[in-house]
Scaffold this active site. Structure first.
Site, PDB file in Angstrom:
ATOM      1  CB  CYS A 127      17.311   2.028  -2.645  1.00 28.63           C
ATOM      2  SG  CYS A 127      17.064   1.330  -4.431  1.00 28.63           S
ATOM      3  CB  CYS A 169      10.457   2.937  -6.907  1.00 29.45           C
ATOM      4  SG  CYS A 169      11.637   4.157  -7.255  1.00 29.45           S
TER       5      CYS A 169
HETATM    6  N1  DGL Z   1      14.402   4.797  -5.196  1.00 28.05           N
HETATM    7  C1  DGL Z   1      14.894   3.659  -5.880  1.00 28.05           C
HETATM    8  C2  DGL Z   1      14.014   2.544  -5.472  1.00 28.05           C
HETATM    9  O1  DGL Z   1      13.364   2.452  -4.418  1.00 28.05           O
HETATM   10  C3  DGL Z   1      15.130   3.980  -7.274  1.00 28.05           C
HETATM   11  C4  DGL Z   1      15.755   2.982  -7.851  1.00 28.05           C
HETATM   12  C5  DGL Z   1      16.450   3.242  -9.395  1.00 28.05           C
HETATM   13  O2  DGL Z   1      17.395   4.066  -9.071  1.00 28.05           O
HETATM   14  O3  DGL Z   1      16.277   2.588 -10.495  1.00 28.05           O
HETATM   15  O4  DGL Z   1      13.893   1.477  -6.183  1.00 28.05           O
END
Ligand code: DGL
Length: 282
Positions: free
Chosen positions: A74, A184
């Site tokens: 993340c 993301c």
């Molecule tokens: N997959 C997460 C990232 O890479 C999502 C972040 C979120 O929950 O806003 O930032």
């Protein structure tokens, strides 16, 4: 030697894009996946809350499973928690941050789009990456507030709102970017759609394969061989959700080749910790 145990962490289903790369590169490893979807999306949360939940949940996961490497799949969490997590944990931690450096190397016209969460585009960490590796490039930032939600819904079978997505990507078209960084881990899940909406972009940068390579490297340093599926039961073992198990997730895992032996589970209500986590009081 036993199969290495890898814990992959995200706020939702986005880290599955990373899990897919790890599964392909390390077919002999055991993978567990922990999604803090009770607090999704992290992009809307204060940094302190994201950091506290991430550290606490990783600690708790280790009470339930042996873990050899942790992958914070993340960007929104990695850009705030990595130094802290590495200071308090005694096993390697792999993180993911927007791949600005490879993008600057690949771009022909020096115009780069960064697609990320609203939090990631504002992080000090991101500014430093730009200063260090792309000072001579134009970085067009789109920190979209809804894209992660649309992708969570899409995994559950809801079509993407393509016209809204097209408008969201308009700044990249106007800036003439030839390279887009997927900042993301949710976004690689819809790469085909993104490519169709921005056909003039030549390079799409997803960090998943690089994260898998780094994970393989750290495991090899510790003497593990995870290159072959020789360990019985290798693959995705457990998928935990701190909130509700998302609709359609089992079918989605199967479609992306991650279903083998997986158990979908709500986060164990042990240590009485999830309630306090929900309020951030850790
Ligand atoms: N997959 C997460 C990232 O890479 C999502 C972040 C979120 O929950 O806003 O930032």
């Amino acid at each position: 030697m036993r199969a290495p145990e890898i814990l992959i962490f995200d706020s939702g289903v986005g880290g599955l894009s990373v899990a897919g790369c790890i599964r392909r590169q390390l077919p002999g490893a055991h993978l567990s996946y922990l999604a803090d979807n009770a607090c999704f999306p992290y992009g809307d949360q204060p940094e302190e809350l994201v950091s506290a939940r991430c550290v606490s949940l990783v600690h708790q996961a280790r009470l339930h499973k042996p873990v050899d490497v942790i992958v914070i799949a993340c960007n929104t969490a990695s850009t705030v928690v990595l130094p802290h997590l590495r200071a308090v944990i005694d096993i390697p931690v792999v993180g993911v941050v927007p791949a600005i450096k490879p993008a600057a190397r690949l771009s022909d016209n020096g115009r780069i789009g960064l697609l990320a969460t609203p939090a990631t585009v504002k992080r000090v960490y991101l500014e430093q990456l730009v200063i260090d590796f792309a000072a001579d490039c134009v970085i067009e930032r789109v920190g979209h507030p809804d894209l992660v939600r649309w992708i969570e819904a899409w995994v559950a079978g809801v079509p993407l709102p393509e016209s809204r997505l097209r408008s969201a990507l308009e700044p990249f078209r106007l800036a003439g970017v030839d390279t887009v960084v997927l900042g993301c881990t949710h976004y690689p899940l819809i790469l085909d759609t993104l490519k169709a909406l921005l056909p003039t972009v030549r390079h799409w940068i997803d960090s998943g394969e690089a994260i898998a390579r780094q994970t393989a490297h750290l495991l090899a340093q510790r003497g593990f061989d995870s290159g072959n599926d020789t360990h019985s039961g290798a693959g995705l073992q457990t998928v935990w959700f701190t909130g509700q198990i998302p609709t359609g997730i089992a079918g989605y895992l199967e479609r992306v080749g991650l279903s083998a032996r997986q158990t979908l589970a709500s986060w164990p209500e042990t240590e009485g910790s999830t309630d306090s986590l929900a309020t951030g009081s850790v």
